[in-house]
Design an enzyme around this catalytic site. Structure first.
Site, mmCIF file in Angstrom:
data_model
loop_
_atom_site.group_PDB
_atom_site.id
_atom_site.type_symbol
_atom_site.label_atom_id
_atom_site.label_comp_id
_atom_site.label_asym_id
_atom_site.label_seq_id
_atom_site.Cartn_x
_atom_site.Cartn_y
_atom_site.Cartn_z
ATOM 1 N N ASP A 29 19.216 19.898 -23.984
ATOM 2 C CA ASP A 29 19.063 19.026 -22.890
ATOM 3 C C ASP A 29 20.533 18.902 -22.567
ATOM 4 O OD1 ASP A 29 16.951 17.097 -21.365
ATOM 5 O OD2 ASP A 29 19.041 16.664 -21.243
ATOM 6 N N ILE A 30 21.149 18.974 -21.068
ATOM 7 C CA ILE A 30 22.309 18.988 -20.696
ATOM 8 C C ILE A 30 22.920 17.451 -21.007
ATOM 9 C CG2 ILE A 30 21.890 18.096 -18.325
ATOM 10 C CD1 ILE A 30 24.035 20.175 -17.517
ATOM 11 N N ASN A 86 6.983 14.150 -19.598
ATOM 12 C CA ASN A 86 7.027 13.300 -18.222
ATOM 13 C C ASN A 86 6.111 13.885 -17.016
ATOM 14 O OD1 ASN A 86 8.562 11.195 -19.664
ATOM 15 N ND2 ASN A 86 10.420 12.273 -19.244
ATOM 16 N N GLU A 94 12.025 14.334 -13.338
ATOM 17 C CA GLU A 94 12.992 14.655 -12.519
ATOM 18 C C GLU A 94 13.040 16.145 -12.355
ATOM 19 O OE1 GLU A 94 16.663 13.405 -14.699
ATOM 20 O OE2 GLU A 94 16.236 11.376 -14.412
ATOM 21 N N VAL A 95 12.790 16.929 -13.389
ATOM 22 C CA VAL A 95 12.828 18.474 -12.962
ATOM 23 C C VAL A 95 11.307 19.042 -12.908
ATOM 24 C CG1 VAL A 95 13.376 20.781 -13.856
ATOM 25 C CG2 VAL A 95 14.781 18.858 -14.044
ATOM 26 N N HIS A 99 8.059 20.637 -18.990
ATOM 27 C CA HIS A 99 8.711 20.779 -20.149
ATOM 28 C C HIS A 99 8.521 19.598 -21.045
ATOM 29 C CE1 HIS A 99 10.858 18.239 -16.983
ATOM 30 N NE2 HIS A 99 11.235 17.678 -17.946
ATOM 31 N N MET A 100 8.770 20.080 -22.467
ATOM 32 C CA MET A 100 8.561 19.272 -23.442
ATOM 33 C C MET A 100 9.797 18.627 -23.973
ATOM 34 S SD MET A 100 6.661 19.949 -26.830
ATOM 35 C CE MET A 100 4.811 19.829 -26.128
ATOM 36 N N HIS A 101 10.009 17.618 -23.913
ATOM 37 C CA HIS A 101 11.420 17.056 -24.778
ATOM 38 C C HIS A 101 11.102 16.997 -26.258
ATOM 39 C CE1 HIS A 101 13.312 15.451 -21.094
ATOM 40 N NE2 HIS A 101 12.215 15.362 -20.471
HETATM 41 P P1 DGP Z 1 12.404 14.984 -16.932
HETATM 42 O O1 DGP Z 1 13.049 13.539 -16.756
HETATM 43 O O2 DGP Z 1 11.429 14.795 -18.060
HETATM 44 O O3 DGP Z 1 12.058 15.641 -15.764
HETATM 45 O O4 DGP Z 1 13.739 15.511 -17.798
HETATM 46 C C1 DGP Z 1 14.670 16.709 -17.144
HETATM 47 C C2 DGP Z 1 15.732 16.670 -18.100
HETATM 48 O O5 DGP Z 1 16.470 17.778 -18.022
HETATM 49 C C3 DGP Z 1 16.904 15.749 -18.272
HETATM 50 O O6 DGP Z 1 16.841 15.149 -19.819
HETATM 51 C C4 DGP Z 1 18.107 16.541 -18.071
HETATM 52 C C5 DGP Z 1 17.585 17.878 -18.156
HETATM 53 N N1 DGP Z 1 18.350 18.696 -17.315
HETATM 54 C C6 DGP Z 1 18.401 18.817 -15.911
HETATM 55 N N2 DGP Z 1 19.285 19.795 -15.433
HETATM 56 C C7 DGP Z 1 19.863 20.603 -16.534
HETATM 57 C C8 DGP Z 1 20.404 21.685 -16.534
HETATM 58 O O7 DGP Z 1 20.789 22.281 -15.590
HETATM 59 N N3 DGP Z 1 20.297 22.194 -17.871
HETATM 60 C C9 DGP Z 1 19.865 21.677 -19.086
HETATM 61 N N4 DGP Z 1 20.177 22.327 -20.096
HETATM 62 N N5 DGP Z 1 19.105 20.331 -19.024
HETATM 63 C C10 DGP Z 1 19.240 19.854 -17.650
#
Ligand code: DGP
Length: 115
Positions: A29-30, A86, A94-95, A99-101
């Site tokens: 995660d970024i 989420n 947000e995205v 995806h699974m964290h």
């Molecule tokens: P969510 O809120 O569950 O949709 O989490 C989205 C996650 O994605 C958030 O923790 C930050 C991560 N993220 C957003 N943009 C990027 C990116 O360009 N690269 C990476 N590695 N992670 C990203």
């Protein structure tokens, strides 16, 4: 337009990939919220869990077996970890690419605050 995660999976934009197979890809995660914070993403773009269909079951199941493998590879399978998905606005998504964290490497505390 491809999601930001599809662009990482295709290599169009850089990502710190830790796992990849024919169904899912995982990368750091970024904006990490724990010493280990990995995103496990189906290679096929599915917007939200609300859009998951029977045809996606193999990829959805693989997200869990990939999580287990990554946790072992990163040394947190014994100490433990948390998996979070989420969904949509109230879920904090947000995205809009499922995806699974995978979070670990420290005690994560309670699952939710009581706010
Ligand atoms: P969510 O809120 O569950 O949709 O989490 C989205 C996650 O994605 C958030 O923790 C930050 C991560 N993220 C957003 N943009 C990027 C990116 O360009 N690269 C990476 N590695 N992670 C990203």
């Amino acid at each position: 337009m491809p999601s930001i995660f599809s662009r990482i999976i295709s290599g169009e934009i850089p990502g710190q990939i830790v796992y990849r197979d024919e169904l899912v890809t995982a990368f750091r995660d970024i904006n990490p919220l724990a010493p280990v914070h990995i995103l496990i993403v189906p290679n096929t773009e599915i917007a939200t869990v609300d859009d998951v269909e029977a045809a996606h079951e193999a990829a959805m199941g693989r997200m869990f077996t990939a999580a287990r493998q990554i946790a072992r590879d990163l040394g947190i399978s014994e100490s433990g970890y948390r998996l979070i998905v989420n969904v949509k606005d109230d879920g904090g998504q947000e995205v809009y690419h499922v995806h699974m964290h995978l979070l670990g490497g420290k005690k994560l505390g309670r699952m939710l605050s009581s706010e």
